[in-house]
Scaffold this motif. Structure first.
Motif, mmCIF file in Angstrom:
data_model
loop_
_atom_site.group_PDB
_atom_site.id
_atom_site.type_symbol
_atom_site.label_atom_id
_atom_site.label_comp_id
_atom_site.label_asym_id
_atom_site.label_seq_id
_atom_site.Cartn_x
_atom_site.Cartn_y
_atom_site.Cartn_z
ATOM 1 N N VAL A 41 24.131 -6.836 -1.969
ATOM 2 C CA VAL A 41 25.415 -7.561 -2.214
ATOM 3 C C VAL A 41 26.593 -6.476 -2.397
ATOM 4 O O VAL A 41 27.767 -7.225 -1.695
ATOM 5 C CB VAL A 41 25.117 -8.224 -3.800
ATOM 6 C CG1 VAL A 41 26.598 -8.661 -4.360
ATOM 7 C CG2 VAL A 41 24.018 -8.984 -4.013
ATOM 8 N N LEU A 42 26.629 -5.555 -2.663
ATOM 9 C CA LEU A 42 27.709 -4.572 -2.343
ATOM 10 C C LEU A 42 28.067 -4.394 -0.916
ATOM 11 O O LEU A 42 29.210 -4.470 -0.784
ATOM 12 C CB LEU A 42 27.396 -3.152 -3.262
ATOM 13 C CG LEU A 42 27.267 -3.190 -4.559
ATOM 14 C CD1 LEU A 42 26.701 -1.662 -5.031
ATOM 15 C CD2 LEU A 42 28.682 -3.566 -5.255
ATOM 16 N N LEU A 43 27.077 -4.219 -0.179
ATOM 17 C CA LEU A 43 27.294 -4.001 1.254
ATOM 18 C C LEU A 43 28.099 -5.391 1.812
ATOM 19 O O LEU A 43 29.072 -5.303 2.459
ATOM 20 C CB LEU A 43 26.169 -3.889 2.004
ATOM 21 C CG LEU A 43 26.220 -3.639 3.543
ATOM 22 C CD1 LEU A 43 26.955 -2.217 3.853
ATOM 23 C CD2 LEU A 43 25.017 -3.321 4.350
ATOM 24 N N LYS A 44 27.278 -6.662 1.617
ATOM 25 C CA LYS A 44 28.130 -7.615 1.864
ATOM 26 C C LYS A 44 29.555 -8.064 1.152
ATOM 27 O O LYS A 44 30.343 -8.563 2.117
ATOM 28 C CB LYS A 44 27.101 -9.041 1.409
ATOM 29 C CG LYS A 44 26.002 -9.026 2.410
ATOM 30 C CD LYS A 44 24.928 -10.066 1.885
ATOM 31 C CE LYS A 44 23.948 -10.222 2.696
ATOM 32 N NZ LYS A 44 22.841 -11.329 2.307
ATOM 33 N N THR A 45 29.745 -7.566 0.214
ATOM 34 C CA THR A 45 31.342 -7.780 -0.413
ATOM 35 C C THR A 45 32.041 -6.898 0.367
ATOM 36 O O THR A 45 33.211 -7.156 0.493
ATOM 37 C CB THR A 45 30.852 -7.383 -1.940
ATOM 38 O OG1 THR A 45 30.005 -8.078 -2.641
ATOM 39 C CG2 THR A 45 32.318 -7.357 -2.607
ATOM 40 N N GLN A 46 31.684 -5.593 0.535
ATOM 41 C CA GLN A 46 32.431 -4.812 1.377
ATOM 42 C C GLN A 46 32.843 -5.113 2.724
ATOM 43 O O GLN A 46 33.996 -5.172 3.124
ATOM 44 C CB GLN A 46 31.928 -3.182 1.597
ATOM 45 C CG GLN A 46 32.889 -2.382 1.939
ATOM 46 C CD GLN A 46 34.005 -1.850 1.296
ATOM 47 O OE1 GLN A 46 34.001 -1.956 0.157
ATOM 48 N NE2 GLN A 46 34.948 -1.597 1.836
ATOM 49 N N SER A 47 31.651 -5.916 3.281
ATOM 50 C CA SER A 47 32.235 -6.619 4.729
ATOM 51 C C SER A 47 32.960 -7.562 4.395
ATOM 52 O O SER A 47 33.979 -7.543 5.329
ATOM 53 C CB SER A 47 30.654 -6.832 5.184
ATOM 54 O OG SER A 47 30.999 -7.607 6.484
ATOM 55 N N ALA A 48 32.714 -8.501 3.632
ATOM 56 C CA ALA A 48 33.800 -9.432 3.505
ATOM 57 C C ALA A 48 35.082 -9.152 3.144
ATOM 58 O O ALA A 48 36.034 -9.671 3.764
ATOM 59 C CB ALA A 48 33.371 -10.509 2.266
ATOM 60 N N LYS A 49 35.230 -8.079 2.350
ATOM 61 C CA LYS A 49 36.666 -7.405 2.006
ATOM 62 C C LYS A 49 37.444 -6.756 3.332
ATOM 63 O O LYS A 49 38.299 -7.159 3.618
ATOM 64 C CB LYS A 49 36.655 -6.231 1.084
ATOM 65 C CG LYS A 49 37.788 -5.779 0.572
ATOM 66 C CD LYS A 49 37.562 -4.779 -0.110
ATOM 67 C CE LYS A 49 38.842 -3.885 -0.479
ATOM 68 N NZ LYS A 49 38.698 -2.374 -1.422
ATOM 69 N N SER A 50 36.585 -6.222 4.243
ATOM 70 C CA SER A 50 37.037 -5.605 5.327
ATOM 71 C C SER A 50 37.471 -6.901 6.428
ATOM 72 O O SER A 50 38.616 -6.787 6.886
ATOM 73 C CB SER A 50 35.674 -4.849 6.118
ATOM 74 O OG SER A 50 35.725 -3.551 5.319
ATOM 75 N N ALA A 51 36.659 -7.888 6.255
ATOM 76 C CA ALA A 51 37.067 -8.976 7.164
ATOM 77 C C ALA A 51 38.364 -9.659 6.859
ATOM 78 O O ALA A 51 39.069 -10.011 7.483
ATOM 79 C CB ALA A 51 35.932 -10.012 7.443
ATOM 80 N N ALA A 52 38.441 -9.762 5.495
ATOM 81 C CA ALA A 52 39.544 -10.514 4.902
ATOM 82 C C ALA A 52 40.775 -9.785 5.268
ATOM 83 O O ALA A 52 41.908 -10.154 5.631
ATOM 84 C CB ALA A 52 39.379 -10.709 3.490
ATOM 85 N N LEU A 53 40.586 -8.221 5.135
ATOM 86 C CA LEU A 53 41.798 -7.396 5.443
ATOM 87 C C LEU A 53 42.362 -7.460 6.797
ATOM 88 O O LEU A 53 43.439 -7.587 6.988
ATOM 89 C CB LEU A 53 41.466 -5.906 5.097
ATOM 90 C CG LEU A 53 41.298 -5.590 3.252
ATOM 91 C CD1 LEU A 53 41.091 -4.319 3.348
ATOM 92 C CD2 LEU A 53 42.866 -5.769 2.896
#
Length: 118
Positions: A41-53
């Motif tokens: 979950v933490l990895l997916k959250t970080q990935s989503a954050k990077s994509a949003a940025l």
């Protein structure tokens, strides 16, 4: 009698130690799936954050490009008004406005398409 009691106490302590070791092993096995899920979950959250940025940076770049082209149109219009007069510039302004509207629509369409794909 004392030796039997001491032996019984030692046996009970040994069995308690074994039970503690077994309980610790069971706890480790039980928490391993939870830990791996949390990591995923933490990895997916970080990935989503990077994509949003990344999308935010792209949107910012598009807005800055649009602002630069708008500024260029305004500066050109001011120079034309001074050089040609207001009447000749009205027709040029209409053409420039159409071009700016097309650029804005194309930029918004590209940005919206990228947002839907992601």
């Amino acid at each position: 009698l004392r030796s039997k009691a001491s032996a019984a106490v030692l046996i009970v302590q040994a069995k308690l130690g074994e039970a503690k070791v077994k309980a610790a092993g069971a706890l480790a096995k039980a928490t391993e799936p939870i830990t791996s899920r949390i990591s995923a979950v933490l990895l997916k959250t970080q990935s989503a954050k990077s994509a949003a940025l990344e999308r935010a940076y792209q949107a910012r770049a598009a807005v800055l490009d649009l602002a630069a082209s708008t500024k260029a149109v305004v500066v050109g219009l001011q120079a034309d008004v001074q050089a040609k007069g207001i009447r000749a510039c009205v027709q040029d302004l209409a053409t420039s406005a159409q071009m700016l509207a097309r650029e804005s629509a194309a930029s918004a369409k590209v940005w919206a398409g990228e947002s839907l794909e992601s």
